[in-house]
Design an enzyme around this catalytic site. Structure first.
Site, PDB file in Angstrom:
ATOM      1  N   ASP A  38      36.714  58.182 -14.732  1.00 20.15           N
ATOM      2  CA  ASP A  38      37.005  57.237 -13.534  1.00 20.15           C
ATOM      3  C   ASP A  38      38.522  57.161 -13.816  1.00 20.15           C
ATOM      4  OD1 ASP A  38      34.416  57.792 -13.786  1.00 20.15           O
ATOM      5  OD2 ASP A  38      34.109  55.445 -13.841  1.00 20.15           O
ATOM      6  N   ARG A  49      33.510  50.195  -1.750  1.00 22.32           N
ATOM      7  CA  ARG A  49      31.456  50.580  -3.040  1.00 22.32           C
ATOM      8  C   ARG A  49      32.753  49.680  -4.623  1.00 22.32           C
ATOM      9  NH1 ARG A  49      27.971  55.237  -3.293  1.00 22.32           N
ATOM     10  NH2 ARG A  49      27.550  54.250  -5.018  1.00 22.32           N
ATOM     11  N   CYS A  67      25.594  64.132  -6.136  1.00 21.79           N
ATOM     12  CA  CYS A  67      26.499  63.829  -5.726  1.00 21.79           C
ATOM     13  C   CYS A  67      27.699  64.811  -5.618  1.00 21.79           C
ATOM     14  CB  CYS A  67      26.408  62.519  -6.339  1.00 21.79           C
ATOM     15  SG  CYS A  67      27.596  62.624  -7.626  1.00 21.79           S
ATOM     16  N   ARG A  72      24.850  65.790 -12.571  1.00 21.93           N
ATOM     17  CA  ARG A  72      24.520  64.664 -12.266  1.00 21.93           C
ATOM     18  C   ARG A  72      22.461  64.131 -12.969  1.00 21.93           C
ATOM     19  NH1 ARG A  72      27.401  59.845  -9.868  1.00 21.93           N
ATOM     20  NH2 ARG A  72      27.793  58.719 -12.098  1.00 21.93           N
ATOM     21  N   LYS A 102      32.864  46.913 -12.593  1.00 22.17           N
ATOM     22  CA  LYS A 102      31.276  46.938 -11.358  1.00 22.17           C
ATOM     23  C   LYS A 102      30.406  47.480 -12.143  1.00 22.17           C
ATOM     24  CE  LYS A 102      31.411  51.850  -9.684  1.00 22.17           C
ATOM     25  NZ  LYS A 102      30.969  52.330  -9.471  1.00 22.17           N
ATOM     26  N   ASN A 103      31.065  48.732 -13.162  1.00 23.55           N
ATOM     27  CA  ASN A 103      30.100  49.440 -14.255  1.00 23.55           C
ATOM     28  C   ASN A 103      29.602  48.602 -14.932  1.00 23.55           C
ATOM     29  OD1 ASN A 103      30.526  52.051 -12.272  1.00 23.55           O
ATOM     30  ND2 ASN A 103      31.659  52.873 -13.634  1.00 23.55           N
TER      31      ASN A 103
HETATM   32  N1  EPU Z   1      24.347  64.073 -18.138  1.00 20.14           N
HETATM   33  C1  EPU Z   1      22.989  64.809 -18.441  1.00 20.14           C
HETATM   34  N2  EPU Z   1      21.800  64.152 -18.319  1.00 20.14           N
HETATM   35  C2  EPU Z   1      21.423  62.981 -18.376  1.00 20.14           C
HETATM   36  C3  EPU Z   1      22.874  62.333 -18.251  1.00 20.14           C
HETATM   37  C4  EPU Z   1      23.860  62.857 -18.159  1.00 20.14           C
HETATM   38  O1  EPU Z   1      22.962  66.041 -18.986  1.00 20.14           O
HETATM   39  O2  EPU Z   1      20.784  62.234 -18.639  1.00 20.14           O
HETATM   40  C5  EPU Z   1      25.043  64.268 -17.648  1.00 20.14           C
HETATM   41  C6  EPU Z   1      26.120  63.780 -16.428  1.00 20.14           C
HETATM   42  O3  EPU Z   1      26.022  64.531 -15.369  1.00 20.14           O
HETATM   43  C7  EPU Z   1      27.508  63.815 -16.894  1.00 20.14           C
HETATM   44  C8  EPU Z   1      27.621  63.738 -18.406  1.00 20.14           C
HETATM   45  O4  EPU Z   1      26.313  63.434 -19.265  1.00 20.14           O
HETATM   46  O5  EPU Z   1      28.659  64.927 -16.906  1.00 20.14           O
HETATM   47  C9  EPU Z   1      27.886  62.214 -18.534  1.00 20.14           C
HETATM   48  O6  EPU Z   1      27.968  61.234 -17.438  1.00 20.14           O
HETATM   49  P1  EPU Z   1      26.664  59.828 -17.339  1.00 20.14           P
HETATM   50  O7  EPU Z   1      25.201  59.425 -17.556  1.00 20.14           O
HETATM   51  O8  EPU Z   1      27.998  58.936 -18.823  1.00 20.14           O
HETATM   52  O9  EPU Z   1      27.413  58.997 -16.238  1.00 20.14           O
HETATM   53  P2  EPU Z   1      26.754  57.885 -15.677  1.00 20.14           P
HETATM   54  O10 EPU Z   1      25.846  56.619 -16.899  1.00 20.14           O
HETATM   55  O11 EPU Z   1      25.688  58.295 -14.085  1.00 20.14           O
HETATM   56  C10 EPU Z   1      28.581  56.016 -15.434  1.00 20.14           C
HETATM   57  C11 EPU Z   1      29.772  55.451 -14.573  1.00 20.14           C
HETATM   58  C12 EPU Z   1      30.456  56.281 -13.860  1.00 20.14           C
HETATM   59  C13 EPU Z   1      31.746  57.062 -14.688  1.00 20.14           C
HETATM   60  C14 EPU Z   1      30.065  57.705 -16.592  1.00 20.14           C
HETATM   61  C15 EPU Z   1      31.239  58.594 -17.315  1.00 20.14           C
HETATM   62  C16 EPU Z   1      28.934  53.416 -14.107  1.00 20.14           C
HETATM   63  C17 EPU Z   1      27.582  52.627 -12.424  1.00 20.14           C
HETATM   64  N3  EPU Z   1      28.897  54.646 -13.873  1.00 20.14           N
HETATM   65  O12 EPU Z   1      27.764  57.603 -14.481  1.00 20.14           O
HETATM   66  O13 EPU Z   1      31.631  55.939 -12.558  1.00 20.14           O
HETATM   67  O14 EPU Z   1      32.179  58.378 -14.488  1.00 20.14           O
HETATM   68  O15 EPU Z   1      29.720  56.835 -16.575  1.00 20.14           O
HETATM   69  O16 EPU Z   1      31.694  57.927 -17.594  1.00 20.14           O
HETATM   70  O17 EPU Z   1      28.593  52.805 -14.689  1.00 20.14           O
HETATM   71  C18 EPU Z   1      32.342  55.872 -10.785  1.00 20.14           C
HETATM   72  O18 EPU Z   1      32.395  54.426 -11.644  1.00 20.14           O
HETATM   73  O19 EPU Z   1      33.591  56.049 -10.462  1.00 20.14           O
HETATM   74  C19 EPU Z   1      31.919  56.499 -11.927  1.00 20.14           C
HETATM   75  C20 EPU Z   1      31.312  57.604 -11.716  1.00 20.14           C
END
Ligand code: EPU
Length: 429
Positions: free
Chosen positions: A316, A408, A126, A131, A22-23
């Site tokens: 995850d 999802r 969320c 986030r 998915k990701n």
């Molecule tokens: N963060 C910040 N600032 C930003 C972006 C992120 O502080 O601008 C923080 C977040 O709040 C969090 C950490 O950095 O504490 C990591 O967040 P990240 O940006 O890596 O998460 P994401 O890209 O929103 C993806 C996956 C998530 C997975 C995370 C971590 C997808 C679609 N989503 O989310 O997957 O948990 O990376 O590996 O790829 C899931 O599939 O259930 C899921 C939540």
């Protein structure tokens, strides 16, 4: 809303086909915005999030077609999807869309790079934490974009096009890495991304972008160097297998006992998680078709784990591991370091009889003899599936409400588990 009903206590035996990730699929679909040619993705999983993103991309003007089943296609193999963004019809992503799926915020970089402006709704919080998107916005500013916040929207402009720059992330972010990487492919000159996420899904997107004509060095490392090009072209790319789905089913087998082949799984994508399962006493071996997971006889050993960015233990899989450790012979410690509030499954696991104490970012799980079925409710995708694992081992009936979270990210979960002997069914609303 549909519910899932499970009668626990059956061992799992057989094989489970692992779907495309998915990701990786979501950002790969978004990458189609970078070219006017057709991007073809193979092994696309059947998931509600994929359908939702299709609608969101359709709003931006992306034409999409799904090819029918081919002869000789392996069971469980995903769809082939053709995406074409000949013209970007709309550079705005409205709140109604972005609030339903955070990953749709990642259209920001590609639309800005291609159209020199983008207006994307802020995604908001969320269930697993606040986030923020500061890293995305700082990164785009380093590429010369003017970024403003207006009425809940990010307004990004680069009238003369993006210009390569140096982006040093203060924190590892999967989404910000995707966003800046995609934007940089069409920026003028060289971009260096330091402290880039090394998650395999980032590597999969970078590999696909390379097929589209992007110039990227350092794929799979924390430093990505991108030489911008004038335009990208079409490509054909096969989505890599889902490591979180793989780890989830491995933990389900570990919890119920049994012997299951995870067909098409790639062990190199989840070594840290497999190591934790081995420490707990689960037998895991590589076969030429994937991964074989076996657990028989004596109980599970407790573990001590912290979630980390890749290649560490993934956040995850944290909820699923907690469901498993609820049954271990001793006290486990599980610390969540990525998201500040990813413990919504704890109170539901406790309803099933688990003994879990939360102290800040750490859960202490004391193994119990057995869980008991109950009605439970899930608040996010990975929390929901941890309740499925718990339900498979629990005595009696477990009903999981709000199944849409599961749909999802897990394709045909009741079919895949049912084929291995689990007593699990979907109760239509
Ligand atoms: N963060 C910040 N600032 C930003 C972006 C992120 O502080 O601008 C923080 C977040 O709040 C969090 C950490 O950095 O504490 C990591 O967040 P990240 O940006 O890596 O998460 P994401 O890209 O929103 C993806 C996956 C998530 C997975 C995370 C971590 C997808 C679609 N989503 O989310 O997957 O948990 O990376 O590996 O790829 C899931 O599939 O259930 C899921 C939540």
């Amino acid at each position: 809303m549909d519910r899932i009903r499970i009668i626990g206590g059956e061992r799992l035996e057989g094989s489970i086909p692992v779907s495309g990730a998915k990701n990786a699929t979501l950002p790969l679909m978004i990458a189609s915005l970078l070219t006017s040619d057709t991007l073809t993705l193979k092994n696309v999983p059947h998931l509600a999030d994929v359908n939702l993103l299709s609608r969101i991309l359709g709003n931006h003007g992306v034409d999409m077609a799904i090819a029918g089943k081919r002869s000789g296609q392996r069971q469980g193999e995903g769809d082939t999807m053709h995406l074409n963004a000949r013209t970007i019809a709309d550079t705005t992503a409205p709140y109604e869309m972005v609030s339903r799926m955070r990953a749709s915020f990642w259209v920001l970089g590609p639309i800005l790079a291609r159209c020199r402006e983008a207006r994307i709704s802020l995604p908001g919080g969320c269930a697993i934490g606040t986030r923020p998107v500061d890293l995305h916005l700082e990164g785009l500013a380093k590429l010369g974009a003017q970024v403003d916040l207006e009425d809940g929207y990010v307004l990004a402009r680069a009238p003369k096009g993006l210009i390569g720059g140096r982006v040093d992330f203060s924190k590892v972010s999967v989404g910000a890495t995707h966003n800046i990487l995609m934007a940089a492919t069409l920026a003028k000159g060289e971009t260096v991304i330091e402290n880039a996420a090394r998650e395999p899904e980032v590597g999969d997107v970078a590999t696909c972008l390379t097929k589209m004509g992007a110039k990227i060095d350092g794929i799979g490392t924390s430093t990505l160097t991108i030489q911008g090009v004038d335009e990208l072209e079409g490509a054909v790319h096969t989505v890599l297998p889902d490591r979180i789905e793989t780890g989830t089913y491995a933990m389900a087998v570990a919890a119920t006992g049994g012997d299951v082949l995870l067909d098409n799984a790639r062990p190199d994508l989840l070594e840290a998680a497999l190591e934790v399962l081995r420490q707990a006493g689960v037998e895991i071996s590589e076969t030429n078709r994937g991964l074989r997971v076996v657990r028989d006889g004596p109980g599970l050993a407790p573990i001590d784990v912290e979630t980390e960015p890749f290649p560490g233990f993934p956040t995850d899989l944290q909820a699923q591991l907690m469901a498993l450790m609820a049954l271990a012979g001793g006290r486990s410690r599980i610390r969540e370091t990525i998201f500040e509030n990813r413990f919504m499954h704890v109170q539901e696991l406790v309803r099933l009889g688990a003994d879990i104490a939360l102290e800040g970012d750490t859960a202490f799980v004391t193994g119990v003899q057995g869980l008991r079925g109950a009605q439970v409710m899930a608040t996010d995708l990975r929390a929901s599936v941890s309740l499925v694992i718990a339900g498979l081992t629990a005595q009696g009936e477990t009903i999981i409400n709000r199944v849409y979270h599961l749909d999802r990210g897990f394709e045909r979960i009741e079919e895949k588990l049912g084929a291995c002997g689990a007593r699990i069914e979907r109760l239509a609303a």
